[in-house]
Design a protein around this motif. Structure first.
Motif, PDB file in Angstrom:
ATOM      1  N   ALA A 161       2.586   1.196  14.704  1.00  0.00           N
ATOM      2  CA  ALA A 161       3.779   0.707  13.940  1.00  0.00           C
ATOM      3  C   ALA A 161       3.359   0.315  12.686  1.00  0.00           C
ATOM      4  CB  ALA A 161       3.786  -0.956  14.487  1.00  0.00           C
ATOM      5  N   GLU A 162       2.417   0.839  12.050  1.00  0.00           N
ATOM      6  CA  GLU A 162       2.047   1.021  11.053  1.00  0.00           C
ATOM      7  C   GLU A 162       2.274   2.017  10.149  1.00  0.00           C
ATOM      8  OE1 GLU A 162      -1.602  -0.810   9.840  1.00  0.00           O
ATOM      9  OE2 GLU A 162      -1.660  -2.475  10.390  1.00  0.00           O
ATOM     10  N   LEU A 195      13.854  -3.961   6.234  1.00  0.00           N
ATOM     11  CA  LEU A 195      13.372  -3.307   7.014  1.00  0.00           C
ATOM     12  C   LEU A 195      12.877  -4.919   8.648  1.00  0.00           C
ATOM     13  CD1 LEU A 195      10.685  -1.687   5.119  1.00  0.00           C
ATOM     14  CD2 LEU A 195      12.848  -0.986   6.187  1.00  0.00           C
ATOM     15  N   TYR A 196      13.778  -4.444   8.771  1.00  0.00           N
ATOM     16  CA  TYR A 196      13.517  -5.672  10.787  1.00  0.00           C
ATOM     17  C   TYR A 196      12.607  -5.322  11.273  1.00  0.00           C
ATOM     18  CZ  TYR A 196      18.327  -6.344   9.235  1.00  0.00           C
ATOM     19  OH  TYR A 196      19.645  -5.662   8.519  1.00  0.00           O
ATOM     20  N   GLN A 197      11.796  -6.418  11.456  1.00  0.00           N
ATOM     21  CA  GLN A 197      10.872  -6.482  11.860  1.00  0.00           C
ATOM     22  C   GLN A 197      10.762  -6.129  13.731  1.00  0.00           C
ATOM     23  OE1 GLN A 197       9.298 -10.893  12.809  1.00  0.00           O
ATOM     24  NE2 GLN A 197       7.455 -10.755  12.293  1.00  0.00           N
ATOM     25  N   ARG A 214       0.761  -0.985  -0.108  1.00  0.00           N
ATOM     26  CA  ARG A 214       0.126   0.567   0.150  1.00  0.00           C
ATOM     27  C   ARG A 214       1.156   1.598  -0.105  1.00  0.00           C
ATOM     28  NH1 ARG A 214      -3.796   0.038   5.145  1.00  0.00           N
ATOM     29  NH2 ARG A 214      -1.333   1.040   6.239  1.00  0.00           N
ATOM     30  N   ALA A 215       2.177   1.444   1.012  1.00  0.00           N
ATOM     31  CA  ALA A 215       2.953   2.101   0.826  1.00  0.00           C
ATOM     32  C   ALA A 215       3.378   3.262  -1.127  1.00  0.00           C
ATOM     33  CB  ALA A 215       4.278   2.306   1.676  1.00  0.00           C
ATOM     34  N   ARG A 260       6.027   4.889   6.726  1.00  0.00           N
ATOM     35  CA  ARG A 260       7.346   6.294   5.769  1.00  0.00           C
ATOM     36  C   ARG A 260       8.358   5.346   5.781  1.00  0.00           C
ATOM     37  NH1 ARG A 260       9.645   8.155  11.370  1.00  0.00           N
ATOM     38  NH2 ARG A 260      10.640   5.969  10.482  1.00  0.00           N
ATOM     39  N   ASP A 261       9.037   4.552   6.532  1.00  0.00           N
ATOM     40  CA  ASP A 261      10.391   3.854   5.781  1.00  0.00           C
ATOM     41  C   ASP A 261       9.928   3.164   4.415  1.00  0.00           C
ATOM     42  OD1 ASP A 261      11.194   4.509   8.677  1.00  0.00           O
ATOM     43  OD2 ASP A 261      11.287   2.573   9.183  1.00  0.00           O
TER      44      ASP A 261
END
Length: 207
Positions: free
Chosen positions: A186-187, A164-166, A87-88, A192-193
């Motif tokens: 968190a989402e 992207l580390y969990q 989605r991002a 953003r990242d």
């Protein structure tokens, strides 16, 4: 105020008022009044001392209590994270595609969870299991305020994969107003990242 300041210390006036400190009867009367005032003040202090002690104890009880343990947290699961990543990307005008496996320049293989149509770069959502399996083949996880980790892969190293580390996308499982980090928080951080990476990839003209 004058009596409080000079009580029990004897006459200390100087200058124009010194003539009032004669040894006649009026002086003795004034001295007696000063002694009486001092005695009264001492009695009041003795009576109020227990009250002051009790107030001090009450104030001590109002201080901060023991530090509360942080809320237990859990990380965004991989399935939900991939939805957020896709989605991002779409919000940034990139077309997400199914992931693929690529070989890092170190020789280890890593899976791109979400790729970008027509581009070699993509996003890998690194779970704890992934991190253990890859070991030293990937850099350690970045802090939340540190730069994202990007590694190279593919035959000529042209593929850029952002890691992207969990563990960076966690939330607590409490309800109501006790939340410290919600699922939405968190989402949003993950979103953003991903957007930051897409913007960076375009700026650097990644393939």
């Amino acid at each position: 105020m004058w009596r409080k300041l000079h009580c029990g210390s004897g006459p200390r006036l100087r200058g124009p008022l010194r003539h009032r400190l004669s040894t006649g009867a009026p002086g003795r009367a004034r001295g007696a009044r000063r002694l009486l005032a001092c005695a009264s003040a001492a009695a009041r202090l003795a009576l109020t001392a227990p009250v002051a002690a009790a107030a001090a104890l009450a104030l001590a009880g109002c201080g901060p209590g023991e530090a509360r343990a942080p809320n237990p947290v859990r990380a965004l699961d991989e399935r939900r994270a991939i939805e957020v990543i896709r989605r991002a990307m779409a919000q940034e005008g990139a077309r997400p595609v199914l992931g693929r496996e690529v070989e890092l320049v170190s020789g280890q293989k890593i899976r791109i969870d979400v790729g970008v149509q027509g581009r070699a770069y993509g996003v890998a959502y690194v779970t704890e299991e992934d991190a253990r399996a890859l070991g030293a083949a990937i850099p350690p996880a970045n802090g939340r305020d540190e730069k994202l980790r990007i590694v190279r892969g593919g035959p000529d190293g042209a593929a850029r994969i952002v890691l992207l580390y969990q563990d960076n996308y966690v939330y607590d499982d409490l309800v109501g107003e006790s939340h410290e980090r919600t699922t939405i928080t968190a989402e949003r951080q993950l979103t953003r990242d991903v957007k930051d990476f897409i913007t960076y990839a375009r700026t650097q003209k990644f393939q």
